[in-house]
Design a protein around this motif. Structure first.
Motif, mmCIF file in Angstrom:
data_model
loop_
_atom_site.group_PDB
_atom_site.id
_atom_site.type_symbol
_atom_site.label_atom_id
_atom_site.label_comp_id
_atom_site.label_asym_id
_atom_site.label_seq_id
_atom_site.Cartn_x
_atom_site.Cartn_y
_atom_site.Cartn_z
ATOM 1 N N VAL A 1 0.834 -1.204 0.000
ATOM 2 C CA VAL A 1 0.000 0.000 0.000
ATOM 3 C C VAL A 1 0.867 1.253 0.000
ATOM 4 C CG1 VAL A 1 -1.592 1.347 1.437
ATOM 5 C CG2 VAL A 1 -2.004 -1.066 1.054
ATOM 6 N N THR A 2 1.948 1.241 0.758
ATOM 7 C CA THR A 2 2.789 2.436 0.858
ATOM 8 C C THR A 2 3.891 2.472 -0.194
ATOM 9 O OG1 THR A 2 4.196 1.335 2.471
ATOM 10 C CG2 THR A 2 2.370 2.658 3.325
ATOM 11 N N TYR A 3 3.908 1.537 -1.131
ATOM 12 C CA TYR A 3 4.962 1.518 -2.150
ATOM 13 C C TYR A 3 4.874 2.764 -3.031
ATOM 14 C CZ TYR A 3 8.111 -0.253 -5.721
ATOM 15 O OH TYR A 3 9.155 -0.414 -6.584
ATOM 16 N N TYR A 4 3.688 3.051 -3.522
ATOM 17 C CA TYR A 4 3.470 4.282 -4.279
ATOM 18 C C TYR A 4 2.802 5.282 -3.343
ATOM 19 C CZ TYR A 4 4.338 1.484 -8.410
ATOM 20 O OH TYR A 4 4.907 0.673 -9.339
ATOM 21 N N PRO A 5 3.430 6.404 -3.100
ATOM 22 C CA PRO A 5 2.802 7.361 -2.179
ATOM 23 C C PRO A 5 1.490 7.888 -2.752
ATOM 24 C CG PRO A 5 4.786 8.284 -3.185
ATOM 25 C CD PRO A 5 4.707 6.863 -3.605
ATOM 26 N N ALA A 6 0.529 8.038 -1.899
ATOM 27 C CA ALA A 6 -0.793 8.501 -2.331
ATOM 28 C C ALA A 6 -0.717 9.969 -2.732
ATOM 29 C CB ALA A 6 -1.797 8.315 -1.202
ATOM 30 N N THR A 7 -1.324 10.290 -3.877
ATOM 31 C CA THR A 7 -1.371 11.689 -4.309
ATOM 32 C C THR A 7 -2.813 12.167 -4.211
ATOM 33 O OG1 THR A 7 -1.729 11.045 -6.592
ATOM 34 C CG2 THR A 7 0.544 11.366 -5.900
ATOM 35 N N ILE A 8 -2.936 13.472 -4.070
ATOM 36 C CA ILE A 8 -4.288 14.034 -3.954
ATOM 37 C C ILE A 8 -4.760 14.601 -5.291
ATOM 38 C CG2 ILE A 8 -3.978 14.565 -1.529
ATOM 39 C CD1 ILE A 8 -3.655 17.542 -2.486
ATOM 40 N N ASN A 9 -3.991 14.370 -6.356
ATOM 41 C CA ASN A 9 -4.301 15.015 -7.640
ATOM 42 C C ASN A 9 -5.671 14.637 -8.176
ATOM 43 O OD1 ASN A 9 -1.855 16.252 -7.531
ATOM 44 N ND2 ASN A 9 -0.821 14.761 -8.824
ATOM 45 N N LYS A 10 -6.007 13.340 -8.151
ATOM 46 C CA LYS A 10 -7.309 12.920 -8.703
ATOM 47 C C LYS A 10 -8.464 13.535 -7.924
ATOM 48 C CE LYS A 10 -5.950 8.532 -10.755
ATOM 49 N NZ LYS A 10 -6.160 7.089 -10.784
ATOM 50 N N ILE A 11 -8.339 13.483 -6.629
ATOM 51 C CA ILE A 11 -9.408 14.037 -5.785
ATOM 52 C C ILE A 11 -9.480 15.551 -5.969
ATOM 53 C CG2 ILE A 11 -10.192 14.314 -3.400
ATOM 54 C CD1 ILE A 11 -8.620 11.700 -2.803
ATOM 55 N N ALA A 12 -8.299 16.183 -6.025
ATOM 56 C CA ALA A 12 -8.269 17.645 -6.140
ATOM 57 C C ALA A 12 -8.862 18.110 -7.470
ATOM 58 C CB ALA A 12 -6.839 18.143 -5.995
ATOM 59 N N HIS A 13 -8.621 17.396 -8.577
ATOM 60 C CA HIS A 13 -9.199 17.765 -9.870
ATOM 61 C C HIS A 13 -10.724 17.747 -9.811
ATOM 62 C CE1 HIS A 13 -5.907 18.328 -12.670
ATOM 63 N NE2 HIS A 13 -5.294 17.245 -12.216
ATOM 64 N N LYS A 14 -11.271 16.768 -9.073
ATOM 65 C CA LYS A 14 -12.731 16.674 -8.981
ATOM 66 C C LYS A 14 -13.302 17.738 -8.056
ATOM 67 C CE LYS A 14 -12.908 11.697 -9.768
ATOM 68 N NZ LYS A 14 -13.150 10.392 -9.154
ATOM 69 N N GLU A 15 -12.623 17.997 -6.947
ATOM 70 C CA GLU A 15 -13.172 18.877 -5.918
ATOM 71 C C GLU A 15 -12.958 20.362 -6.210
ATOM 72 O OE1 GLU A 15 -14.954 17.931 -3.216
ATOM 73 O OE2 GLU A 15 -14.860 15.852 -3.918
#
Length: 165
Positions: free
Chosen positions: A109-123
């Motif tokens: 789960v922590t191999y690829y750090p989570a980004t907020i880009n997808k959520i931010a584009h929607k919000e």
């Protein structure tokens, strides 16, 4: 012939037995060891279950102790509990080897750090990442040169296919 002294050692009476073997051992000493070995065998407790007998070295002069089947199973059970092993069931593969391994889900789960880009584009309207800005700049440069990106199906390969026909 043979006589036992007060300490239980066997002594040889005849002069012929006091000879030394070709390896340097005295015949009397060899006979004394043989007699002691027989005594040790007599002191051992016989086991009625020969197929499940278990011998254990004691480190003393008496040699080995033979344990019965019930004692062996008791020792194995105690050892299993002490060291945390599972019982040997002889049923084939149990999967215990895989279950003993450390879990890797957290690492995956922590191999690829989570980004907020997808959520931010929607919000958030107008949210742009560095990649989005770079793409917009590249497109604007292409339009300024008069070289806009081609539409789907109008690329180089499609032009070559038209020329062949």
């Amino acid at each position: 012939m043979w006589a036992l002294d007060t300490k239980g050692r066997s002594e040889v009476e005849s002069a012929d037995d006091r000879n030394v073997t070709e390896r340097g051992y005295s015949v009397a000493g060899i006979k004394r060891q043989a007699a002691a070995h027989k005594e040790r065998q007599l002191l051992q407790r016989p086991s009625h279950h020969h197929h499940q007998a278990f011998t254990m070295s004691t480190g003393s002069k008496l040699g080995k102790i033979v344990l019965g089947a019930a004692e062996v199973t008791g020792l194995k059970e105690a050892s299993r509990r002490i060291f945390g092993n599972l019982p040997q069931l002889n049923i084939g593969k149990t999967g215990n080897k895989i279950l003993r391994k450390a879990l890797i889900a957290d690492k995956v789960v922590t191999y690829y750090p989570a980004t907020i880009n997808k959520i931010a584009h929607k919000e958030w309207y107008g949210y742009k990442t560095d990649l989005d800005i770079w793409r917009e700049n590249r497109l604007s440069r292409m339009y300024m040169r008069g070289n806009p990106p081609t539409k789907k199906g109008e690329g180089k390969r499609a032009q070559q296919a038209k020329k062949k026909k």
